[in-house]
Enzyme design. Structure first.
Site, PDB file in Angstrom:
ATOM      1  CG  LEU A  11      -1.850   1.193   1.430  1.00  0.00           C
ATOM      2  CD1 LEU A  11      -3.171   0.755   2.051  1.00  0.00           C
ATOM      3  CD2 LEU A  11      -1.207   2.274   2.322  1.00  0.00           C
ATOM      4  CG  LEU A  12       1.966   5.315  -2.674  1.00  0.00           C
ATOM      5  CD1 LEU A  12       2.934   5.326  -3.862  1.00  0.00           C
ATOM      6  CD2 LEU A  12       0.779   6.226  -2.979  1.00  0.00           C
ATOM      7  CG  ASN A  13      -0.181   6.168   3.291  1.00  0.00           C
ATOM      8  OD1 ASN A  13       0.702   5.323   3.311  1.00  0.00           O
ATOM      9  ND2 ASN A  13      -0.443   6.923   4.345  1.00  0.00           N
ATOM     10  CG  ASP A  14      -0.204  10.685   3.690  1.00  0.00           C
ATOM     11  OD1 ASP A  14      -1.174  10.086   3.202  1.00  0.00           O
ATOM     12  OD2 ASP A  14      -0.226  11.196   4.816  1.00  0.00           O
ATOM     13  CB  SER A  41       2.803  12.416   6.592  1.00  0.00           C
ATOM     14  OG  SER A  41       2.252  11.489   5.710  1.00  0.00           O
ATOM     15  NE  ARG A  54      -2.537  11.769  11.555  1.00  0.00           N
ATOM     16  CZ  ARG A  54      -3.531  11.422  12.368  1.00  0.00           C
ATOM     17  NH1 ARG A  54      -3.297  11.187  13.655  1.00  0.00           N
ATOM     18  NH2 ARG A  54      -4.778  11.303  11.908  1.00  0.00           N
ATOM     19  CG  ASP A  55       0.493  14.386   9.085  1.00  0.00           C
ATOM     20  OD1 ASP A  55       1.091  13.323   9.330  1.00  0.00           O
ATOM     21  OD2 ASP A  55      -0.733  14.443   8.904  1.00  0.00           O
ATOM     22  CD  GLU A  76      -4.885  12.494   8.559  1.00  0.00           C
ATOM     23  OE1 GLU A  76      -4.277  11.636   9.212  1.00  0.00           O
ATOM     24  OE2 GLU A  76      -5.472  12.233   7.488  1.00  0.00           O
TER      25      GLU A  76
END
Length: 542
Positions: free
Chosen positions: A105-108, A168, A228-229, A283
């Protein structure tokens, strides 16, 4: 018990795959609990949600240097396990010119930056299965924003401060040093209590990233562990960090810190109160200046869409921000960045010639059922797009370098007719009248349709007749133009639709059979320009 003795009791480093620090007690997750014999006083072995944890409950001071060395040993094991997982699986839905994971799985997108003569773009990766498990960062590099090369796995969830995921963050270019900031995600106990820290790593002269560890260990007042992030900018002689957060009243806000050295941070304040109850979490903040206007991009969760057709709680917004003399901020004039199905957690960077270029995750946090999962992978990044601030609004265009991918041009005129393009990788330019229907990725059963509704003056994007397995099926955007100009980027299982020269954008994954390559026009006559797109270098391990 000292850490070295606890490691020996656990059966050695090779039997350890995770290290935790609940309430300052060292806890080691072990592969085989049967090798552990004769527990001394103050040490317990217990099963926690399917994992066996060996925990030292004594009051002995934790040696963080020793923990860091253990983290490097766990990282070495993780990298060995990733070698085969970095090889891409074959799948006809795999894009030819977008960044996608080899499997998993790929996300941000993360750490998007121009540094030391190259473009750097990281992405979050869960390498095993199509689920949000322990996150890694993959590093890709490019000289031209078109051809991306695998730069290996940059960060792994190997340490006590990021054992359940390298979440992230952004990057800062410091001459020959590249410094990245990210959120370390840790889950503790049966309740999976979230332990959140803001962490950093540094690369010197092109060497691999070396973890520095936590730079912010405590939460600011009035927020939950959903903080976060980190995004970092330099302003008025100091560094500023922006974090998406959730207040204890379950409202999304922006937490701001400042620093003079990037390692010691002081909390300033929470911002966004003027927006009221605008979602339960914000986010992936991004702050930048665009044509003289400071902008704030974020991903609010839990807000109601302006369209009743959009039932997803995960949204995207860009706002204008103002800084006062004390660098306190106010937020106003929000705008949707993308009206499609699949656009989230975008990041941007400035090119050497001053353009603001953005990349997003072509997916959503709760979206885990795609036909690609049967081949062992899910999600991809969006095409790069350029942002401008024109007449008080954001205008978006495809990255101008993408024109270099254009192959043969086909001029097509259709009147209630169809043509087989024999490809799903193309760029389409058209100007359509209201009442027109344009179908893409079509065969006898499947297609996606763009309908220009002349009654409500809205563009409808309908993927009802595709192989989609979950999620909404129709998106809309209201328009006021006399006709509708479209620039569409297609890549095997995705469409990115730029409307009226960047007034609006719609991004979506589209799943139809490999042979579904027809294009048709209904209820209209249309002159179309179609370019075949050539595949650049894609970032997989060679």
């Amino acid at each position: 018990m000292c850490l070295e003795d606890l490691i020996e009791l656990a059966g050695g480093v090779s039997n350890i795959y995770r290290v935790l620090l609940p309430e300052h007690h060292v806890s080691l997750a072990v592969r085989n609990p049967d090798v552990i014999q004769d527990l001394p006083a103050g040490v317990v072995l217990e099963e926690v949600l399917g994992e066996w944890h060996l925990t030292d409950l004594s009051d002995e001071t934790v040696n963080e240097e020793a923990l860091f060395r253990l983290g490097r040993a766990i990282e070495a094991q993780q990298r060995t396990q990733l070698i085969d997982l970095a090889q891409p699986v074959a799948c006809h839905y795999r894009p030819s010119w977008h960044i996608a994971p080899p499997r998993g799985l790929l996300n941000d997108p993360n750490g998007f930056i121009f540094h030391d003569g190259q473009y750097h773009l990281f992405y979050q990766w869960s390498p095993v299965g199509c689920a949000h498990t322990d996150k890694y960062w993959v590093h890709t590099l490019s000289d031209d924003l078109l051809n991306w090369h695998w730069g290996d796995v940059a960060l792994t969830p190997s340490d006590w401060f990021d054992s359940h995921g390298v979440y992230s963050g952004h990057a800062v270019s410091l001459d020959k040093e590249l410094m990245v900031f990210y959120t370390g995600n840790v889950r503790l106990g049966e309740e999976r209590f979230r332990q959140t820290m803001q962490c950093a790593a540094i690369s010197r002269a092109g060497e691999p990233l070396h973890k520095i560890g936590p730079v912010i260990r405590e939460l600011p007042p009035g927020v939950t562990e959903h903080t976060r992030d980190p995004k970092i900018i330099y302003r008025n002689g100091k560094w500023m960090m922006f974090l998406g957060t959730q207040t204890t009243a379950m409202q999304g806000r922006l937490a701001v810190y400042h620093s003079t050295d990037l390692r010691h941070w002081q909390f300033d304040n929470l911002y966004g109160h003027e927006l009221g109850d605008f979602g339960y979490m914000w986010e992936c903040p991004d702050i930048f200046n665009l044509n003289g206007q400071d902008c704030f991009v974020f991903a609010p969760q839990g807000i109601q869409s302006e369209s009743e057709l959009n039932t997803v709680p995960h949204q995207n917004r860009i706002a204008q921000v103002s800084f006062n003399a004390q660098d306190e901020i106010s937020i106003s004039k929000l705008q949707v960045l993308d009206y499609g199905f699949d656009f989230y957690a975008p990041q941007s960077m400035e090119t050497p010639d001053g353009r603001r270029v953005m990349c997003g995750w072509m997916g959503l946090p709760d979206e885990l059922k795609h036909p690609t999962c049967r081949s062992g992978w899910i999600h991809q990044l969006t095409a790069l797009r350029e942002l401008e601030f024109v007449g008080g609004k954001i205008v978006q265009h495809p990255l101008r370098e993408l024109a270099a991918l254009r192959g043969e041009l086909h001029d097509i005129c259709l009147e209630n007719d169809a043509v087989d393009l024999n490809t799903k990788t193309f760029e389409l330019l058209a100007e359509l009248e209201w009442g027109s229907r344009l179908r893409l990725f079509e065969d006898e059963q499947y297609y996606i349709e763009i309908y220009l509704d002349p009654i409500k003056h809205r563009l409808l994007l309908d993927r009802t007749h595709t192989q989609i397995e979950e999620g909404d099926t129709v998106r809309e955007v209201e328009l006021s133009s006399g006709s509708v100009a479209l620039q569409i980027l297609a890549d095997n299982s995705s469409l990115e639709i730029f409307i009226n020269h960047g007034e609006a954008v719609m991004t979506t994954r589209v799943f139809t059979p490999e042979s579904a390559t027809r294009l048709s026009v209904k209820d209209a006559t249309a002159n179309l320009q179609v370019y075949e797109l050539q595949a650049p270098v894609t970032p997989y391990r060679s």
